[in-house]
Scaffold this motif. Sequence first.
Motif, PDB file in Angstrom:
ATOM      1  N   GLY B  90      -8.211  45.353  -6.334  1.00 30.06           N
ATOM      2  CA  GLY B  90      -7.335  46.378  -5.888  1.00 30.06           C
ATOM      3  C   GLY B  90      -7.956  46.385  -4.295  1.00 30.06           C
ATOM      4  N   VAL B  91      -8.682  46.067  -3.722  1.00 30.28           N
ATOM      5  CA  VAL B  91      -8.912  46.043  -2.205  1.00 30.28           C
ATOM      6  C   VAL B  91      -7.963  45.041  -1.613  1.00 30.28           C
ATOM      7  CG1 VAL B  91     -10.520  45.471  -0.065  1.00 30.28           C
ATOM      8  CG2 VAL B  91     -11.509  46.480  -2.193  1.00 30.28           C
ATOM      9  N   PHE B  92      -7.829  43.864  -2.211  1.00 30.65           N
ATOM     10  CA  PHE B  92      -6.655  43.037  -1.464  1.00 30.65           C
ATOM     11  C   PHE B  92      -5.525  43.584  -1.829  1.00 30.65           C
ATOM     12  CE2 PHE B  92      -3.970  39.267  -1.996  1.00 30.65           C
ATOM     13  CZ  PHE B  92      -4.209  38.656  -0.705  1.00 30.65           C
ATOM     14  N   SER B  93      -5.074  44.008  -2.579  1.00 28.07           N
ATOM     15  CA  SER B  93      -3.562  44.253  -2.857  1.00 28.07           C
ATOM     16  C   SER B  93      -3.134  45.685  -2.229  1.00 28.07           C
ATOM     17  CB  SER B  93      -3.279  44.550  -4.337  1.00 28.07           C
ATOM     18  OG  SER B  93      -4.219  45.394  -4.902  1.00 28.07           O
ATOM     19  N   ARG B  94      -4.303  46.429  -1.960  1.00 31.16           N
ATOM     20  CA  ARG B  94      -4.184  47.806  -1.078  1.00 31.16           C
ATOM     21  C   ARG B  94      -4.119  47.396   0.288  1.00 31.16           C
ATOM     22  NH1 ARG B  94      -8.996  49.867  -2.884  1.00 31.16           N
ATOM     23  NH2 ARG B  94      -8.770  51.954  -1.689  1.00 31.16           N
ATOM     24  N   GLY B  95      -4.724  46.318   0.428  1.00 33.67           N
ATOM     25  CA  GLY B  95      -4.897  45.825   1.895  1.00 33.67           C
ATOM     26  C   GLY B  95      -3.256  45.386   2.330  1.00 33.67           C
ATOM     27  N   LEU B  96      -2.869  44.847   1.400  1.00 36.24           N
ATOM     28  CA  LEU B  96      -1.405  44.313   1.522  1.00 36.24           C
ATOM     29  C   LEU B  96      -0.647  45.432   1.751  1.00 36.24           C
ATOM     30  CD1 LEU B  96      -0.753  41.318  -0.800  1.00 36.24           C
ATOM     31  CD2 LEU B  96      -1.247  41.214   1.484  1.00 36.24           C
ATOM     32  N   LEU B  97      -0.596  46.346   0.955  1.00 42.24           N
ATOM     33  CA  LEU B  97       0.117  47.635   0.800  1.00 42.24           C
ATOM     34  C   LEU B  97      -0.099  48.259   2.147  1.00 42.24           C
ATOM     35  CD1 LEU B  97      -0.119  48.914  -2.419  1.00 42.24           C
ATOM     36  CD2 LEU B  97       1.940  47.825  -1.733  1.00 42.24           C
ATOM     37  N   ALA B 386      -3.818  34.117 -11.365  1.00 41.52           N
ATOM     38  CA  ALA B 386      -3.611  35.490 -10.769  1.00 41.52           C
ATOM     39  C   ALA B 386      -3.733  35.364  -9.276  1.00 41.52           C
ATOM     40  CB  ALA B 386      -4.425  36.245 -11.259  1.00 41.52           C
ATOM     41  N   ALA B 387      -4.408  34.553  -8.656  1.00 39.34           N
ATOM     42  CA  ALA B 387      -4.599  34.122  -7.405  1.00 39.34           C
ATOM     43  C   ALA B 387      -3.464  33.701  -6.821  1.00 39.34           C
ATOM     44  CB  ALA B 387      -5.625  33.224  -6.985  1.00 39.34           C
ATOM     45  N   ALA B 388      -2.602  32.740  -7.405  1.00 43.99           N
ATOM     46  CA  ALA B 388      -1.292  32.275  -7.280  1.00 43.99           C
ATOM     47  C   ALA B 388      -0.292  33.335  -7.217  1.00 43.99           C
ATOM     48  CB  ALA B 388      -0.697  31.453  -8.107  1.00 43.99           C
ATOM     49  N   VAL B 389      -0.264  34.460  -7.789  1.00 37.45           N
ATOM     50  CA  VAL B 389       0.648  35.677  -7.782  1.00 37.45           C
ATOM     51  C   VAL B 389       0.291  36.269  -6.645  1.00 37.45           C
ATOM     52  CG1 VAL B 389       1.428  37.758  -8.886  1.00 37.45           C
ATOM     53  CG2 VAL B 389       0.462  35.860 -10.314  1.00 37.45           C
ATOM     54  N   MET B 390      -1.022  36.589  -6.282  1.00 39.58           N
ATOM     55  CA  MET B 390      -1.209  37.243  -5.094  1.00 39.58           C
ATOM     56  C   MET B 390      -0.851  36.441  -3.882  1.00 39.58           C
ATOM     57  SD  MET B 390      -1.769  39.884  -6.526  1.00 39.58           S
ATOM     58  CE  MET B 390      -1.963  40.910  -4.981  1.00 39.58           C
ATOM     59  N   LEU B 391      -1.178  35.406  -3.635  1.00 38.58           N
ATOM     60  CA  LEU B 391      -0.649  34.318  -2.696  1.00 38.58           C
ATOM     61  C   LEU B 391       0.819  34.431  -2.341  1.00 38.58           C
ATOM     62  CD1 LEU B 391      -1.496  32.262  -0.576  1.00 38.58           C
ATOM     63  CD2 LEU B 391      -1.226  30.507  -2.211  1.00 38.58           C
ATOM     64  N   LEU B 525       5.338  31.021   9.789  1.00 40.02           N
ATOM     65  CA  LEU B 525       5.027  29.788  10.357  1.00 40.02           C
ATOM     66  C   LEU B 525       3.431  29.233  10.359  1.00 40.02           C
ATOM     67  CD1 LEU B 525       6.157  27.161  11.313  1.00 40.02           C
ATOM     68  CD2 LEU B 525       6.157  28.068  13.560  1.00 40.02           C
ATOM     69  N   LEU B 526       2.670  30.510  10.922  1.00 37.80           N
ATOM     70  CA  LEU B 526       1.360  30.123  11.067  1.00 37.80           C
ATOM     71  C   LEU B 526       0.638  29.908   9.884  1.00 37.80           C
ATOM     72  CD1 LEU B 526       0.441  32.461  14.161  1.00 37.80           C
ATOM     73  CD2 LEU B 526       0.877  30.071  13.949  1.00 37.80           C
ATOM     74  N   LEU B 527       0.801  30.860   8.989  1.00 34.11           N
ATOM     75  CA  LEU B 527       0.343  30.952   7.317  1.00 34.11           C
ATOM     76  C   LEU B 527       0.845  29.593   6.697  1.00 34.11           C
ATOM     77  CD1 LEU B 527       0.114  34.792   6.491  1.00 34.11           C
ATOM     78  CD2 LEU B 527      -1.847  33.197   7.091  1.00 34.11           C
ATOM     79  N   GLY B 528       1.967  29.222   7.134  1.00 42.12           N
ATOM     80  CA  GLY B 528       2.354  28.268   6.348  1.00 42.12           C
ATOM     81  C   GLY B 528       1.759  26.901   6.878  1.00 42.12           C
ATOM     82  N   ILE B 529       1.456  26.649   8.124  1.00 39.46           N
ATOM     83  CA  ILE B 529       0.591  25.878   8.763  1.00 39.46           C
ATOM     84  C   ILE B 529      -0.805  25.726   8.260  1.00 39.46           C
ATOM     85  CG2 ILE B 529       0.047  24.389  10.576  1.00 39.46           C
ATOM     86  CD1 ILE B 529       2.591  25.442  11.984  1.00 39.46           C
ATOM     87  N   ALA B 530      -1.527  26.907   8.035  1.00 34.07           N
ATOM     88  CA  ALA B 530      -2.837  27.101   7.838  1.00 34.07           C
ATOM     89  C   ALA B 530      -2.932  28.195   6.806  1.00 34.07           C
ATOM     90  CB  ALA B 530      -3.781  27.383   9.055  1.00 34.07           C
ATOM     91  N   PRO B 531      -2.495  27.744   5.602  1.00 36.41           N
ATOM     92  CA  PRO B 531      -2.596  28.654   4.522  1.00 36.41           C
ATOM     93  C   PRO B 531      -3.850  28.916   3.975  1.00 36.41           C
ATOM     94  CG  PRO B 531      -1.701  26.961   3.632  1.00 36.41           C
ATOM     95  CD  PRO B 531      -2.175  26.321   5.204  1.00 36.41           C
ATOM     96  N   GLU B 532      -4.899  28.167   3.961  1.00 37.26           N
ATOM     97  CA  GLU B 532      -6.155  28.194   3.558  1.00 37.26           C
ATOM     98  C   GLU B 532      -6.918  29.586   3.491  1.00 37.26           C
ATOM     99  OE1 GLU B 532      -7.787  26.819   1.420  1.00 37.26           O
ATOM    100  OE2 GLU B 532      -9.750  27.349   1.389  1.00 37.26           O
ATOM    101  N   TRP B 533      -6.692  30.278   4.582  1.00 35.75           N
ATOM    102  CA  TRP B 533      -7.457  31.380   4.784  1.00 35.75           C
ATOM    103  C   TRP B 533      -7.046  32.359   3.623  1.00 35.75           C
ATOM    104  CZ3 TRP B 533      -5.155  36.086   6.634  1.00 35.75           C
ATOM    105  CH2 TRP B 533      -5.987  37.192   6.620  1.00 35.75           C
ATOM    106  N   LEU B 534      -5.612  32.424   3.593  1.00 34.76           N
ATOM    107  CA  LEU B 534      -4.843  33.379   2.669  1.00 34.76           C
ATOM    108  C   LEU B 534      -5.102  33.156   1.311  1.00 34.76           C
ATOM    109  CD1 LEU B 534      -2.928  36.026   2.730  1.00 34.76           C
ATOM    110  CD2 LEU B 534      -1.191  34.529   2.462  1.00 34.76           C
ATOM    111  N   ALA B 535      -5.191  31.819   0.977  1.00 33.03           N
ATOM    112  CA  ALA B 535      -5.307  31.175  -0.492  1.00 33.03           C
ATOM    113  C   ALA B 535      -6.816  31.537  -0.702  1.00 33.03           C
ATOM    114  CB  ALA B 535      -4.964  29.923  -0.461  1.00 33.03           C
ATOM    115  N   LEU B 537      -8.603  33.902   0.367  1.00 28.60           N
ATOM    116  CA  LEU B 537      -8.629  35.328   0.170  1.00 28.60           C
ATOM    117  C   LEU B 537      -7.924  35.798  -1.322  1.00 28.60           C
ATOM    118  CD1 LEU B 537      -9.930  37.089   2.293  1.00 28.60           C
ATOM    119  CD2 LEU B 537      -7.687  38.005   3.045  1.00 28.60           C
ATOM    120  N   ALA B 538      -7.117  35.307  -1.525  1.00 28.58           N
ATOM    121  CA  ALA B 538      -6.109  35.486  -2.894  1.00 28.58           C
ATOM    122  C   ALA B 538      -7.230  35.243  -4.025  1.00 28.58           C
ATOM    123  CB  ALA B 538      -5.117  34.921  -2.833  1.00 28.58           C
ATOM    124  N   GLY B 539      -7.668  33.992  -3.707  1.00 28.20           N
ATOM    125  CA  GLY B 539      -8.805  33.292  -4.817  1.00 28.20           C
ATOM    126  C   GLY B 539      -9.831  34.401  -4.974  1.00 28.20           C
TER     127      GLY B 539
END
Lengths: 580, 547
Positions: B90-97, B386-391, B525-535, B537-539
């Motif tokens: 909930g926190v992650f998805s609302r953060g996105l929203l 599910a984390a893949a969906v969020m990523l 581009l940036l998240l494409g080169i360094a996606p670990e942070w986002l991945a 977080l989604a995990g």
Amino acid sequence: MNDHALTLLVLLPAAAACAMALVPKSAGGAAKKLTLATTALVALIAWSLAFDGRAGGAGLSHIVSAPWIPSLGVQFFLGVDGVSLPLVILTASLSFLAALASLGVERHPRGYCALLLLLQTGMLGVFLALDFVVFYVFWELILVPMYLLIAVWGGDGGRRAALKYFIYTLAGSVLMLGAGLLLYGQSDLTRLAPADLAECGVMGPDAAKPHASGMVLAEWLASDDPLAERYVDAEAAGAPLRTFNLSAMARLARSTDVFTSKSWGGHNLAWWAFVLLAVGLAIKLPAVPLHTWLPDAHTEAPTPVSMLLAGVMLKLGGYGLVRIAWPVCPEAARDLAFVVAVVGVVGLFWGALAAMAQTDFKRLVAYSSVSHMGYVLIGLAAGTLGADAWALGATGAVFQMVAHGVTSAGLFFAVGVIYERVHHRDLNQLGGLMNRMPTASGLALVLALASLGLPCLCGFVGELLVLLPAWTFNPYLAAAAASVTVLIAAYTLRAVRLAYYGPEYRGPNGDRLTPVTPRELAVLIPLAVAAVVLGVRPGIVTEVAEPALVAAGQPFAHPHPNLPGMTPVADAADARRTTR
Amino acid sequence: MLPTLVEQLANDTAGLSLPRSAPEVTLVVTIVALLLARVPAALRRIDPVWIALTGALVALGCLLGEARGGLAAIEPVELFTGMLRHDALGVFSRGLLLMFLVMMVVLSKLTGLASRDDGQDFFVLLFGATLGMCVMCRANHLMTVVLGIEMASVPSYVLVGIVKGRRRSGEAALKYSVYGAAAAGVMLYGVSLLAGLLGSVHLPTLGLRLAELQVASLAGDPSQRGVIMALALAGVLVLVGMAFKLSAAPFHFWAPDVFAGAPAEVGAFLSVASKTAALVLLLRLVSLVLPHGVSVDAALPGEGVSRLAAMSDAGPAAPARAFVVGLIATAAAVTCTLGNLAALSQTNAKRLLAYSTIAHAGYLLMPIAAAIALAEHDPAGASGAAAAVMLYAAGYLFLNFTAFAAVAAIRNTRGAETIEDYAGLIRTAPVTAVAFCLAMIGLLGLPPLVGFWGKLAALRALVDAGGPWMVMLLVVAVLNTALSLVYYLRVVKTICLDAPPEDAGVERPERPTRLLLAVGAAPILLLGIAPEWLARLAGEACQGLFG
């Protein structure tokens, strides 16, 4: 400790490409000089790999291993071995020569240079990557720069040709991605022996060195490597630990049965993965009938890009076959060897016959590339017979790739030299160039003769090494392949006769046929010298490549496990039966 | 009796629930402030965008406060006596929203959609819809499910028709609301069936009841066939409602007309925010209602455990699970293919993006199917899916925002929205052109752009799940990627290669718009080169979602 020579090799061109944004718009010359300097530096680093005494054995060296996206199981994993080393050097050198050839580009030089450098990052990355996802990322990185280079800086039909190139290559690469994911879904690092884990770089760069001080499993597991933690978790839960590590996949295929689970249509998973990989990579190679993008793209591309397309891009497909398809799916490679060999022979004939019918010099060279790549497939197919056959066939295939990289890049440049002066490439309107520009014509002749496979020049060695095991594999196919050399000689000599010989030049723009410039010589001479050196002393490539290839081809060293005691020829016949 | 109840309620609300709903409260306060600011003449001079921007930023700040200790540290709790669920997802998805809301507020101001005079209308609707989406993201009760969807939908219908006096807009709004009302009705019917059959409206309790029902044994009993049919019908009807929100086939027909008729900014909102909320809601429904081994074991002590243990390892709701997997997998495959095929022949940029949105809904549904399939035996793997969906959704946010923002910027400078009119944009408006091209190539899913990693994670989830359905999805996804190249590349080709029209003068958007486009495109581009942070977080957001 990571050795960052390879990281530098990959990231230097990309950094220079980014730096192009800082170059002022009017300073096109500075952009080209920066490109030249960067490619020269990269070439130096690449050559230094060969001489520091570490690379070139059976194992990996100069390993760079760092967690990139642990959440998705992706490791930034680069390394070089005997198979990739010659190709890396070829790529770096050809990129330098292409940058040299690009000094004459006048249209949007900054954009052109940035794309050329990105292209170089992609190509070097593919040859150095040892993690499937990293491999794929670099593979796809090539697409957009190449598309734009052909479309914007190419000839009149450049857009159509570039679109065709993009569609074909992307279709191929998504098939490859599918295969990689299928293999990933069955892989399991916990099934590998500690020694294997160390050798394929899972335990970090230090453990992979040939005489490592014996970094044992326990030591690695106790370290704070995220992969080690996941290994411990997986081991405790009895769950598999998936991996994208190409080297580990090959070892898994060799020592475990993870990839041989039965799947659809009576074939196992590795068989399907092999089919996807082979089709995907055959598009890039290219193999008939998936080659139709190549003549268009090569013909329309600007000369330096044609050099890279023919010299390096086609090798990516062959390299993928040697690095992934054959070692990871050896059973399937053996099952389908006959099909692969037939495709190779058909490609040889098709390319040669099509080349004979061309009147456009550049298109002729492009079709000759289709033809020459057939040898790669034949060599790899024949190599599945056994250890000796593999040593000959696969080494021949790799040598053929290097040799073709030298000759085709040289020939494309030679065509470019003519085109720049007379603005056409019609063989029927050329002629007599030997008199007008003797030096360039002489060098082009050397390259053409090397391409047709004259002994003592580089084209011969690859063909010979490939044809030797092919005789045992299937004499009819081998005879067919050998007879194509006549066709190759015919179309090459026809082109040489029409373009360079004859009494005098009668085509348009005859007054512009100026002698070759020093810059053009600086591109042509190294290629011609390489063609001679590789022909006289092929060992500089084969001796480097063979140990690594033999190590990768261990599965082919044993007789067919399901059919013990069969002779190689019967084995091939069996392969034919199963594939019908 | 009554005083204790009141006291408990007060404690629950004031002590537990309200502090964890600060972003929602902020949104409500902002809506009220926006409306009230119109009444006194003195306040009327304040540009509403400042109120909206402050509100959105404060809401985002409150949310970051919730995530202070890291997503992994958030313990799931039920709020408002079980109506909502507070957890990492909930926190992650609302953060996105909420982040998207901030970007939307800035975009709509810069492109002139929200002017000084009627900006209030736009922002109130935007905030209202976002509030509904936040409720969707935290729903834990059939009532909040329906409530959230309606709260998100009704303002969206009006947003589509926000530009008054345009026939296409009005038509789109009408079409959207009629479709939406029908879908909501159908979903409500499914919800009532579920509640009636299982005797509860609380999602986790529904899951337990479904487990107790022993669907597997019921299925073999002819006299109980009616119950099974009704359950299946309820599942289908609820999924129909979700499919409408996601614009998944065969309930996607509204999307192209609505996107083409609505302003591009609203298109961005519908395609990103609405879809993210619907995805999270779908994840909640399938993770809570479809029982999975672990939580059932824990929740049914004594008799329950022995009874479950005596059963085969197929789990108590295996048939229900397989049924839902089949439904979602089919919908995903059809959606993806239809979207891509239809996009091939589009000439209008917004219609093209609408079909691309449909296609991406297909890709996004695939890992959900994988998650349901995995939940049976491998809860960690299911959470990974599910984390893949969020990523994917997080990357998609930047991609689609940039694409629609570029469409809006070009509309303002060139006054055109067909792809042909984008010719030669790279020469006349380089920032817009580069941002647009990055978005297109990212949507195509080429590395090293952010779209690729979402796709890779999704495909990885399919492979992890295995089985014929998943292999079918893998093949469909891979082939569709190749197919989608044609239309994404056509846009890039038009922008970069074609010659600009003769009369094209200086048509760069203003500096702030260019800045916004750059800010939207840089993460691609940036998240494409360094996606670990986002991945990661989604995990963390999805950890433990499936027990």
